[in-house]
Design a protein around this motif. Sequence first.
Motif, short mmCIF file in Angstrom:
data_model
loop_
_atom_site.label_atom_id
_atom_site.label_comp_id
_atom_site.label_asym_id
_atom_site.label_seq_id
_atom_site.Cartn_x
_atom_site.Cartn_y
_atom_site.Cartn_z
N ASN A 269 0.66 -1.30 -0.04
CA ASN A 269 -0.25 -0.02 -0.01
C ASN A 269 1.03 1.33 0.10
OD1 ASN A 269 0.87 -0.39 2.62
ND2 ASN A 269 -0.92 0.48 3.57
N ARG A 270 2.02 1.15 -0.11
CA ARG A 270 3.10 2.28 -0.19
C ARG A 270 4.08 1.95 -1.50
NH1 ARG A 270 1.33 5.94 2.92
NH2 ARG A 270 3.06 6.97 2.86
N LYS A 271 4.42 3.02 -1.98
CA LYS A 271 5.56 3.52 -3.05
C LYS A 271 6.62 4.32 -2.45
CE LYS A 271 6.06 5.00 -7.83
NZ LYS A 271 5.35 5.59 -8.80
N TYR A 272 7.73 3.71 -2.98
CA TYR A 272 8.92 4.60 -2.82
C TYR A 272 9.47 5.25 -3.86
CZ TYR A 272 13.66 5.47 -1.28
OH TYR A 272 14.80 6.18 -1.22
N ASP A 273 9.39 6.37 -3.56
CA ASP A 273 10.04 7.42 -4.85
C ASP A 273 11.51 7.50 -4.62
OD1 ASP A 273 10.83 9.54 -6.48
OD2 ASP A 273 8.56 10.21 -6.59
N ARG A 274 12.21 6.96 -5.59
CA ARG A 274 13.68 6.95 -5.47
C ARG A 274 14.16 8.28 -5.58
NH1 ARG A 274 15.99 3.81 -10.07
NH2 ARG A 274 13.99 4.54 -11.14
N ARG A 275 13.66 9.20 -6.22
CA ARG A 275 14.07 10.48 -6.52
C ARG A 275 13.73 11.62 -5.16
NH1 ARG A 275 10.28 11.89 -11.79
NH2 ARG A 275 9.00 10.71 -10.19
N THR A 276 12.81 11.19 -4.71
CA THR A 276 12.75 12.15 -3.42
C THR A 276 12.98 11.42 -2.06
OG1 THR A 276 10.47 11.55 -3.35
CG2 THR A 276 10.72 13.22 -4.72
N GLY A 277 13.02 10.10 -2.14
CA GLY A 277 13.09 9.40 -0.83
C GLY A 277 11.90 9.34 -0.19
N ALA A 278 10.81 9.67 -0.58
CA ALA A 278 9.71 9.69 0.20
C ALA A 278 8.78 8.40 -0.12
CB ALA A 278 8.71 10.96 -0.10
N ASP A 279 7.76 8.05 0.90
CA ASP A 279 6.69 7.05 0.59
C ASP A 279 5.37 7.59 0.11
OD1 ASP A 279 8.34 4.70 0.76
OD2 ASP A 279 8.06 4.73 3.07
N TYR A 280 4.89 7.14 -0.70
CA TYR A 280 3.30 7.76 -0.99
C TYR A 280 2.35 6.45 -0.96
CZ TYR A 280 6.24 11.58 -2.96
OH TYR A 280 7.15 12.38 -3.24
#
Length: 206
Positions: free
Chosen positions: A33-44
């Motif tokens: 239920n979460r996605k890690y954004d490699r560019r920002t280092g944030a979870d969505y």
Amino acid sequence: MPIVYDYRYVIACSSLPDEFKREFRKLARGKVNRKYDRRTGADYPVSPETQCYRVAELLDGFETLRAGGFALQTPWNFQGKHLSHLIACWRAQEPTWYDQTKLVHWRQFLLWIRKRTLLALLNSTVRSEASCGHRTPAPVAVVPARGGAAIPVLTYDKVLSALTEHRGNLRKAARALGTTTRAVSQTFTEDSPSEKQLPSGIRILT
């Protein structure tokens, strides 16, 4: 009547061995239920529909591996040889495999199992083939990947059948479907199933 996207139900519908499905469900819990954004280092957050597509795509890949002779007992056993086999299958199916959305799901999976070396291998292969075009490699024996993963969804008819079979017992119906009582309830028009929506003689048991 609505349809309900629940990744647990997608896992339950898979033809993979029960032991593997149990381990995969444990792995996916709290991650799908979460996605890690490699560019920002944030979870969505990830929508339930996308969760199902992700799980279906990954399980489809593991079914391709099993058809190719790789009988993994757990998703944690995923290694470089398995990734190489999948890439060969994807390439055999579609020359521009490196542009497909499925790679987004596999990148997330490699992060789930903390195999950053394999993630780097996948990314470098994609960059290489995308930049210079695909060159036909030496022939390898592969089972071509299938044309996209099917997404099983919970529907009123499926839930009604399970509730009828289990005499209105929500917990037993949910267990039989491999999902949760909440997901079962969501297939009805109300927050919880109404007895007037069930066949005569069936009442809701929680």
